[in-house]
Every structure is written in C-alpha cells, then in structure tokens.
Design a protein around this motif. Structure first.
Motif, PDB file in Angstrom:
ATOM      1  N   TYR A 144       0.860  -1.177   0.000  1.00 22.09           N
ATOM      2  CA  TYR A 144       0.000   0.000   0.000  1.00 22.09           C
ATOM      3  C   TYR A 144       0.897   1.228   0.000  1.00 22.09           C
ATOM      4  CZ  TYR A 144      -4.490  -2.286   1.069  1.00 22.09           C
ATOM      5  OH  TYR A 144      -5.649  -3.029   1.015  1.00 22.09           O
ATOM      6  N   GLN A 189       0.961   5.272   1.243  1.00 24.12           N
ATOM      7  CA  GLN A 189       0.281   6.246   2.081  1.00 24.12           C
ATOM      8  C   GLN A 189       0.991   7.593   1.960  1.00 24.12           C
ATOM      9  OE1 GLN A 189       0.049   5.550   6.380  1.00 24.12           O
ATOM     10  NE2 GLN A 189      -1.912   6.640   6.467  1.00 24.12           N
ATOM     11  N   PRO A 204      -4.274   4.924   3.441  1.00 19.50           N
ATOM     12  CA  PRO A 204      -3.485   4.052   2.573  1.00 19.50           C
ATOM     13  C   PRO A 204      -4.264   3.712   1.311  1.00 19.50           C
ATOM     14  CG  PRO A 204      -3.684   3.138   4.789  1.00 19.50           C
ATOM     15  CD  PRO A 204      -4.663   4.245   4.687  1.00 19.50           C
ATOM     16  N   LEU A 264       3.682   0.882   2.571  1.00 22.75           N
ATOM     17  CA  LEU A 264       3.309  -0.021   3.650  1.00 22.75           C
ATOM     18  C   LEU A 264       3.236  -1.454   3.151  1.00 22.75           C
ATOM     19  CD1 LEU A 264       0.351   2.094   5.108  1.00 22.75           C
ATOM     20  CD2 LEU A 264       2.691   2.009   5.961  1.00 22.75           C
ATOM     21  N   PHE A 281      -0.145  -4.436   9.258  1.00 20.16           N
ATOM     22  CA  PHE A 281       0.619  -3.434   8.532  1.00 20.16           C
ATOM     23  C   PHE A 281       2.029  -3.328   9.108  1.00 20.16           C
ATOM     24  CE2 PHE A 281      -2.343  -1.062   5.822  1.00 20.16           C
ATOM     25  CZ  PHE A 281      -3.529  -1.668   6.191  1.00 20.16           C
ATOM     26  N   GLY A 282       2.990  -3.215   8.210  1.00 23.16           N
ATOM     27  CA  GLY A 282       4.331  -2.852   8.638  1.00 23.16           C
ATOM     28  C   GLY A 282       4.383  -1.373   8.958  1.00 23.16           C
ATOM     29  N   GLY A 283       5.499  -0.956   9.519  1.00 20.26           N
ATOM     30  CA  GLY A 283       5.639   0.434   9.914  1.00 20.26           C
ATOM     31  C   GLY A 283       5.833   1.396   8.767  1.00 20.26           C
ATOM     32  N   GLY A 284       6.072   0.851   7.584  1.00 22.71           N
ATOM     33  CA  GLY A 284       6.217   1.716   6.421  1.00 22.71           C
ATOM     34  C   GLY A 284       7.653   2.062   6.098  1.00 22.71           C
ATOM     35  N   TYR A 299      -9.232   1.091  12.214  1.00 18.11           N
ATOM     36  CA  TYR A 299      -7.820   1.208  12.535  1.00 18.11           C
ATOM     37  C   TYR A 299      -7.577   2.545  13.225  1.00 18.11           C
ATOM     38  CZ  TYR A 299      -7.056  -2.478   9.004  1.00 18.11           C
ATOM     39  OH  TYR A 299      -7.080  -3.650   8.278  1.00 18.11           O
ATOM     40  N   LYS A 349       3.666   9.064  12.986  1.00 15.89           N
ATOM     41  CA  LYS A 349       4.887   8.327  12.669  1.00 15.89           C
ATOM     42  C   LYS A 349       4.791   6.842  13.011  1.00 15.89           C
ATOM     43  CE  LYS A 349       7.931  12.331  13.114  1.00 15.89           C
ATOM     44  NZ  LYS A 349       8.031  12.550  11.673  1.00 15.89           N
ATOM     45  N   GLN A 350       3.602   6.344  13.164  1.00 16.78           N
ATOM     46  CA  GLN A 350       3.413   4.920  13.405  1.00 16.78           C
ATOM     47  C   GLN A 350       2.516   4.334  12.327  1.00 16.78           C
ATOM     48  OE1 GLN A 350       2.337   3.800  17.415  1.00 16.78           O
ATOM     49  NE2 GLN A 350       3.501   5.483  18.318  1.00 16.78           N
ATOM     50  N   SER A 351       2.465   3.024  12.289  1.00 17.06           N
ATOM     51  CA  SER A 351       1.642   2.394  11.263  1.00 17.06           C
ATOM     52  C   SER A 351       0.220   2.203  11.770  1.00 17.06           C
ATOM     53  CB  SER A 351       2.246   1.051  10.874  1.00 17.06           C
ATOM     54  OG  SER A 351       1.623   0.568   9.693  1.00 17.06           O
ATOM     55  N   LEU A 352      -0.614   1.709  10.890  1.00 18.67           N
ATOM     56  CA  LEU A 352      -2.003   1.465  11.264  1.00 18.67           C
ATOM     57  C   LEU A 352      -2.084   0.281  12.220  1.00 18.67           C
ATOM     58  CD1 LEU A 352      -2.193   2.876   8.367  1.00 18.67           C
ATOM     59  CD2 LEU A 352      -4.438   1.833   8.251  1.00 18.67           C
ATOM     60  N   ILE A 407      -9.126   5.357  10.888  1.00 19.22           N
ATOM     61  CA  ILE A 407      -9.390   4.982   9.494  1.00 19.22           C
ATOM     62  C   ILE A 407     -10.227   3.712   9.466  1.00 19.22           C
ATOM     63  CG2 ILE A 407      -8.358   4.482   7.243  1.00 19.22           C
ATOM     64  CD1 ILE A 407      -5.746   5.615   8.267  1.00 19.22           C
ATOM     65  N   PHE A 422     -10.028   1.581   1.816  1.00 16.78           N
ATOM     66  CA  PHE A 422      -9.941   2.450   2.976  1.00 16.78           C
ATOM     67  C   PHE A 422     -10.724   3.747   2.795  1.00 16.78           C
ATOM     68  CE2 PHE A 422      -6.928   0.444   5.816  1.00 16.78           C
ATOM     69  CZ  PHE A 422      -6.430  -0.553   5.001  1.00 16.78           C
ATOM     70  N   GLY A 423     -11.303   4.192   3.893  1.00 19.46           N
ATOM     71  CA  GLY A 423     -11.893   5.513   3.918  1.00 19.46           C
ATOM     72  C   GLY A 423     -10.804   6.556   4.051  1.00 19.46           C
TER      73      GLY A 423
END
Lengths: 110, 118
Positions: A36, A38, A44, A87, A100-103, B36, B41-44, B93, B109-110
């Motif tokens: 994905y 973002q 995303p 992601l 999800f990974g941290g990106g 979610y 700075k963090q992921s979903l 999200i 995703f919205g």
C-alpha cells in the motif's frame, strides 16, 4: 519480534533512479501480501498485490519469497510523485485481518 | 468503484465528550468493516473487526466499552469514542472488504478522521 518489519528509511532517491526495499513477516502461514502507499495525513491506497510468481505493474515490481518470508518492492524510473510511505501488508493466517508494517518512506528528489 | 467514505474528516472536541465517526461503503456491500488507529509516525493498528448484524471483535488491548462499534447495515459502520481524552487523539481509518472482488482480502480504505481531544 514484530509481525511485519520494514526499514523505515527514508530512502532518498534521485529522480529517474531505481529503488528497492524489502519487508519481512514472521507468520509462515500468511496467505496474502500487499503493498500500500500512504501519503502524508492521508489514507493508505492499494498499490499492488503480491503473488508467488512475482508481478509487475508499470514501473513497480513486487516479489515474494516464502522460504525467507520476505516481500520486496522495486520502483524503476522514479518520479517525484512516487514520494510517499510504502506499507507492507500481510494477512493474518486466521481470517481476513491485515497486519501493517511500519512503512518505508521514499523521497524522490530532482 | 469500491469507494469508502468517512464522516467527519476532522473533529476537535473537549475532554469527556463522545465522538461518533461514520464509515460508509458507497458502491458496494461490505459485510465486514475494519477500524484502525494511526498515531503520528506509526503504522495502522487494527482496533476491531465489524461484521454486519453482529457484535464487533476487538483486538487485544482495545477497550470495547470505550470504542463502541455498530454495523447496522451492509453499507454503514459507526465508531463512537466515548468520554474521549487527549490520549485518544489520533487518525481513525475504516476499511471495508468487498468479497465480490478479487483478490480476496483486499480492503478499501476511507479517507480517515482526525480526532483531536483538548
């Protein structure tokens, strides 16, 4: 150990260059894999699914290595608009939940 | 196709109030929706899975009495943050799964709701 791990970057990429990065996952029973994209403060958006045989969509190529439990994304001929966080997403073995990974942050510069 | 909307897009509220966020699938039926949360700075992080007509399934560590989820129809799920506090400030999200589309497990995703609790 995180379920899905990525190098956070940033990867600073000259416009027109190629960039590649990986993602590792811990659950060997995972079935589905996605990349994905973002953008800052946005939701995303699916870039591409990743299939066992590897797949390509224009300038983007994704590979899956089940033996080593990693997936990769390669971007050729990088554009400024490719700057984003990528992601890595893996489905959990049970049901349809995604992890999800941290990106990985990619910055394409002129 | 496969469009998901969220409302509101941004909300600022005082500590102690409750906030309701709506997630709608506009052009498909979503038997399953997901909520979610994403901190800076963090992921979903998945909070809960919402199935139409049944109780939501919450992830470990997510308080079901604080985050109320209702999925009353095939196109609408709502998340209510009750008695919100500053630590609840985040980007919320939702996503929806269209089981009629390939590949299976693809979620749409919205646009997200940015909640700020003062």
């Amino acid at each position: 150990r995180k379920e899905v791990e990525q190098d956070p970057g940033p990867f600073n990429v000259p416009e027109g260059a190629t960039v590649a990065f990986n993602c590792t996952y811990s659950n060997s029973a995972s079935q589905s894999f996605f990349w994905y994209r973002q953008d800052c403060r946005k939701e995303p958006k699916l870039l591409m699914s990743v299939y066992s045989s590897g797949n390509e969509d224009g300038r983007f190529t994704a590979q899956l290595n089940r033996a080593s439990q990693y997936i990769s994304l390669l971007i050729r001929d990088s554009k400024l608009s490719d700057s984003a966080t990528y992601l890595c997403v893996v489905n959990k073995a049970a049901g349809n939940k995604l992890t999800f990974g941290g990106g990985t942050r990619v910055l394409v510069k002129p | 196709g496969a469009v998901v909307s969220q409302h509101p897009s941004r909300v600022i509220c005082k500590s102690g109030t409750s906030v309701k966020i709506e997630c709608r699938s506009l052009d498909f039926q979503a038997t399953t929706m997901f909520w979610y949360r994403q901190f800076p700075k963090q992921s979903l992080m998945l909070m809960a899975t919402s199935n139409e007509g049944s109780k939501a399934t919450y992830e470990q560590g997510v308080e079901k009495d604080k985050f109320l989820i209702n999925h009353a129809s095939l196109t609408l799920s709502t998340l209510t943050v009750t008695s919100a506090h500053p630590e609840d400030s985040s980007f919320y999200i939702c996503s929806a799964e269209d089981r009629d589309r390939a590949p299976y497990n693809e979620q749409f995703f919205g646009p997200g709701t940015r909640l700020t609790v003062l």
